[in-house]
Design an enzyme around this catalytic site. Structure first.
Site, PDB file in Angstrom:
ATOM      1  N   ARG A  45      37.177 -61.144  -4.904  1.00 19.56           N
ATOM      2  CA  ARG A  45      36.062 -62.062  -5.126  1.00 19.56           C
ATOM      3  C   ARG A  45      34.809 -61.208  -5.241  1.00 19.56           C
ATOM      4  NH1 ARG A  45      34.995 -66.840  -0.855  1.00 19.56           N
ATOM      5  NH2 ARG A  45      33.372 -67.961  -1.870  1.00 19.56           N
ATOM      6  N   ASP A  82      28.155 -70.061   0.586  1.00 22.33           N
ATOM      7  CA  ASP A  82      28.549 -69.239   1.734  1.00 22.33           C
ATOM      8  C   ASP A  82      27.419 -68.303   2.132  1.00 22.33           C
ATOM      9  OD1 ASP A  82      30.980 -70.435   1.573  1.00 22.33           O
ATOM     10  OD2 ASP A  82      32.055 -68.727   0.738  1.00 22.33           O
ATOM     11  N   ASP A 138      35.940 -77.239  -0.743  1.00 21.63           N
ATOM     12  CA  ASP A 138      36.525 -76.751  -2.000  1.00 21.63           C
ATOM     13  C   ASP A 138      37.735 -77.565  -2.434  1.00 21.63           C
ATOM     14  OD1 ASP A 138      34.853 -74.623  -2.488  1.00 21.63           O
ATOM     15  OD2 ASP A 138      35.994 -73.256  -1.219  1.00 21.63           O
ATOM     16  N   GLN A 145      38.523 -68.537   9.907  1.00 23.08           N
ATOM     17  CA  GLN A 145      38.158 -69.662   9.043  1.00 23.08           C
ATOM     18  C   GLN A 145      38.683 -70.982   9.611  1.00 23.08           C
ATOM     19  OE1 GLN A 145      40.452 -70.704   5.542  1.00 23.08           O
ATOM     20  NE2 GLN A 145      38.688 -70.170   4.264  1.00 23.08           N
TER      21      GLN A 145
HETATM   22  C1  GLC Z   1      35.892 -71.641   2.379  1.00 26.24           C
HETATM   23  C2  GLC Z   1      34.881 -71.309   1.296  1.00 26.24           C
HETATM   24  C3  GLC Z   1      33.649 -72.172   1.447  1.00 26.24           C
HETATM   25  C4  GLC Z   1      34.001 -73.622   1.568  1.00 26.24           C
HETATM   26  C5  GLC Z   1      35.008 -73.847   2.672  1.00 26.24           C
HETATM   27  C6  GLC Z   1      35.488 -75.278   2.754  1.00 26.24           C
HETATM   28  O1  GLC Z   1      35.431 -71.216   3.612  1.00 26.24           O
HETATM   29  O2  GLC Z   1      34.519 -69.952   1.359  1.00 26.24           O
HETATM   30  O3  GLC Z   1      32.806 -71.996   0.342  1.00 26.24           O
HETATM   31  O4  GLC Z   1      32.831 -74.340   1.817  1.00 26.24           O
HETATM   32  O5  GLC Z   1      36.128 -73.020   2.434  1.00 26.24           O
HETATM   33  O6  GLC Z   1      36.268 -75.652   1.677  1.00 26.24           O
END
Ligand code: GLC
Length: 804
Positions: A356, A363, A495, A692
């Site tokens: 990427r 972000d 996303d 995450q």
């Molecule tokens: C990931 C992406 C971010 C998005 C999140 C939720 O962390 O980097 O841009 O907002 O997913 O989908």
């Protein structure tokens, strides 16, 4: 089960059991020269880009190999081990080790067979190479003869994919050569007749090196196959077993750098060997190595400098609360995590391989928020950069290339941009993230002039920051859906939620509402009365629409598809309850306090788990509409009902804004890495950085976390804690102090740099309440309310606040 502990004084996490459930890593260096290292020395390095500037190879999704390996061989017994537990992997009954991950350095300590070693890995401040500084001590009673071998596995091409996949090309462009104290690895060496700035097919020679300082090289090897030997692996390289390397380079196939030195150690004696890796031409490599030969204790000095740099930043904001976990995260690890996401975006980790090749708009703008209270001067640079990536129509470029050239970029309206970046359209939320970020920066610093600074747009023209923000609001106003809420465009924050170009997202609507609140403050400051009126009108209308069409008894729905279908209705079989529209209704103040109580209770009842609140429930499976991309993930995973940790930060903030200190803190603890230090077998991920997401209750691996380090969680949780729980709420003229803490906290302290003053804030809570201010004393004088205005500040400002 725990594998290590926090050494808060040194700001280190110390891993005492090397067999961690996953590689636990640390970041070294800067984008000029970046390095990632695990507690077993696995990892890679690169210049500028993980994808295009790769120097050391790392094989993703493989068991943490290869790495920066240092082998130690006893030349009498012929036994050998490594300075990190892996790759040799000695029996842990005999091999004792500690890995100290610190702020931009990692130190591995090992004890085995009467020998102790300390390998310090770091990238010196402002330098573009890395150092592996090894000290070996003979703790036994007899003289020892040891071979020390450093091994660096170079990529055959700076491009990660070419190196890994396009072998018919990349294996036939490398060669290694030895001179004096270094192995030089040439890529495209046959192009050395070109001048430095000449290219054929975009190619010229690049050179990497592994050098040795402090000791003399006794043998060397420049070929991976030669070093490891066929049918051997990193745990038993033939070059180490044999006691001497083969003194041969490679020509084609795989190059590497391996250097051995012989150390003779009397009992009690310590000697040092320094390995250095970088991407430099030969004469520069020679000079770098010479510095370490000529300057005694250079490594320790550089380490001191590095710590001073990082600790200096962290010391801008320190807390002492009754919660060790909270202190550890806010004072060191969450803060450091924020700096890493700020610097690295999503570019390089053990999950992101660097492909990427740019900054995601939303972000990056969010990441900035995590460091504003620590390094506003760094934050504003990035804010300028991100404003320069806003298109003149007000929208953000979904992906801002690392080579971003303000004023000259194509936009999602151009097919060339779409082809190059793979991003087909604007996203509804991107530019709206600018509002809280710019507001936080201006309020932290009082730098109101920033509003008048002129910054270019990505494609053409320029405007003041104030106008940039006005255009962002205009962008949303010009992209409304059928009901008058912002249109979904390609996606919103989520996303995996494609509501369709003209679908509408309640989350974005709330962001848009909030953006207008912030912009109104700026407009008021600028006496832009007509604009204030316009915003008021626009905002009021929007607020009514959201309330009318998005509120569903005890929750806000998630939005509407282009066809008008409601997403997130109470009665839906799947995904009938979503987290973000609830917390954002509170943050944006679309919801008043009463409604806030209702929706946040629904969140607690329906979404909360012992590891945090899940993103929505129930997961998508059979009822997913075509834009519900989350369904591609297993239930309980990522956007499909995972505990998407970034959202936990907003939840903490929302509860704190509602003055629910207990609940805000409960949410903090559930997903806090430090609070899971004793549950490493469940969490798996590092206990000192965010991931995450955590697998939700619909997963058989409930509680396991993924995608370490580079996540928006770092900044949202930081904001949730600092602004929310600790109540540091600056505005244009000063600082409001409005803590929202667990009622059992009787007292806490903050030291904070603020507009040239060092604040020492002591908050007392003898009556055990969750929020409120009974009395505040600033520099010995009682003042009205809980607002410290700029004129009260002295070089050291003493603040005492009684909550009860
Ligand atoms: C990931 C992406 C971010 C998005 C999140 C939720 O962390 O980097 O841009 O907002 O997913 O989908």
């Amino acid at each position: 089960m725990r594998y290590g502990y926090f050494d808060n004084e040194k700001r280190e996490y110390v891993i005492t059991r090397p067999d961690t459930p996953a590689p636990w890593v640390n970041y070294l260096g800067s984008p000029e020269y970046g390095a990632i290292i695990s507690n077993n020395a696995g990892g890679y390095s690169f210049e500028k880009s993980g994808a295009n500037g790769r120097i050391l190879r790392y094989v993703f999704n493989q068991f943490d190999e290869p790495g920066r390996y240092i082998y130690i061989r006893d030349n009498d017994s012929k036994d050998y081990w490594s300075a990190s537990w892996q790759p040799v992997g000695k029996d842990l009954d005999e091999y004792k080790s500690e890995c100290h991950h610190g702020t931009a350095y990692t130190r591995m300590i090992a004890k085995y067979s009467g020998i102790s070693s300390e390998a310090l890995y770091y990238v010196p401040l402002d330098k573009s190479y890395e150092v592996w500084d090894l000290k070996v001590t003979n703790n036994s009673e007899k003289n020892r003869k040891l071979n020390i071998t450093g091994y660096a596995e170079f990529t055959n091409n700076c491009n990660y994919e070419q190196d890994q996949v396009n072998l018919q090309y990349s294996q036939f462009i490398t060669s290694t050569h030895f001179s004096q104290n270094r192995v030089m690895h040439h890529v495209h060496g046959n192009l050395d007749a070109l001048k430095e700035d000449e290219y054929i097919d975009n190619k010229n020679v690049s050179m990497r090196f592994l050098g040795m300082a402090g000791q003399k090289v006794s043998s060397w090897c420049g070929s991976k196959e030669g070093f490891l030997g066929r049918y051997h692996d990193y745990s038993n390289p033939i070059g180490v077993i044999n006691g001497s390397l083969d003194n041969k380079g490679n020509y084609n196939e795989n190059g590497c750098g391996a250097l051995t030195t012989l150390l003779e150690l009397a009992p009690g004696e310590t000697k040092e060997v320094i390995f250095i890796v970088g991407m430099k031409y030969d004469d520069e490599a020679a000079k770098i190595i010479a510095r370490y030969d000529e300057n005694e204790n250079l490594c320790e000095k550089e380490l001191v400098e590095l710590k001073k740099f990082w600790h200096g930043k962290l010391e801008k904001f320190q807390v002492k609360t009754p919660s060790e976990e909270f202190n550890t995260m806010i004072n060191t690890w969450n803060a450091y995590n924020c700096f890493m996401t700020f610097i690295w975006s999503r570019a390089a980790s053990f999950t992101y391989c660097g492909l990427r090749n740019g900054y995601g708009y939303r972000d990056t703008v969010q990441d900035i928020q995590g460091i504003i209270h620590l390094a506003p001067e760094m934050a504003v640079e990035k804010i300028r950069f991100m404003l320069s990536a806003q298109v003149d129509n007000g929208g953000g470029l979904p992906l801002v290339k690392f080579t971003h050239n303000p004023g000259h970029e194509d936009t999602p309206d151009d097919t060339s941009y779409v082809q190059e970046t793979g991003h087909p359209a604007y996203r509804a939320d991107d530019a709206l993230w600018l509002f809280p970020t710019v507001y936080k920066y201006i309020s932290e610093t009082g730098n109101m002039e920033f509003l008048d600074e002129v910054i270019p747009f990505a494609n053409k023209d320029e405007a003041t920051v104030y106008e940039h923000l006005q255009r962002a609001v205009k962008f949303s106003a010009e992209h409304l859906g059928k009901h008058g809420m912002p249109a979904g465009l390609y996606a919103d924050w989520n996303d995996c939620l494609r509501l369709g170009k003209d679908g509408e997202s309640s989350f974005v609507a709330m962001q848009y509402y909030y953006a207008m609140t912030i912009l109104r403050k700026f407009a008021e400051y600028k006496n832009d009365d007509n604009y204030v009126k316009q915003l008021d009108k626009q905002q009021e209308e929007l607020g009514k629409i959201i309330q009318k069409i998005c509120y569903d008894e005890d929750r806000f729905i998630r939005g509407f598809t282009e066809e008008g279908n409601v997403i997130g209705k109470r009665t839906d079989a799947e995904a009938n309850m979503w987290l973000n529209p609830q917390s954002w209704a509170v943050i944006s103040k679309v919801a008043d306090e009463e409604q806030g109580e209702v929706i946040m209770n629904s969140v607690y009842d329906r979404l909360n788990t012992e590891y945090g609140a899940i993103l929505m429930d129930p997961p998508y499976h059979a009822e997913a509409f075509p834009g519900a991309l989350a369904v591609i993930y297993n239930a309980g995973t990522k956007e499909n009902s995972g505990i998407f940790s970034q959202s936990q930060g907003w939840l903490i903030l929302a509860e704190a804004l509602l003055k629910h200190g207990d609940r805000a803190f409960e949410y903090f603890m559930e997903n806090s890495p430090a609070a899971q230090n004793d549950r490493a077998e469940t969490r798996v991920l590092e206990p000192y950085c965010y991931g995450q997401f955590t697998e939700g209750k619909a997963s058989p691996n409930f509680g396991r976390s993924h995608v370490h380090w580079l996540t928006g969680t770092a900044s949202t949780v930081m904001v949730g804690c600092v602004e929310g729980i600790l109540g540091m709420r600056p505005d244009f003229r000063g600082l409001h102090i409005e803590p929202s803490i667990p009622e059992k906290w009787e007292k806490f302290e903050i030291t904070k740099s603020f507009r040239g003053s060092r604040l020492h804030i002591v908050v007392k809570n003898p009556g055990h309440v969750q929020s409120g201010c009974k009395k505040m004393i600033v520099n010995g004088k009682e003042v009205e309310g809980n607002y410290v205005t700029e004129d009260m500040l002295t070089e050291n400002t003493e603040i005492e606040l009684y909550m009860s």
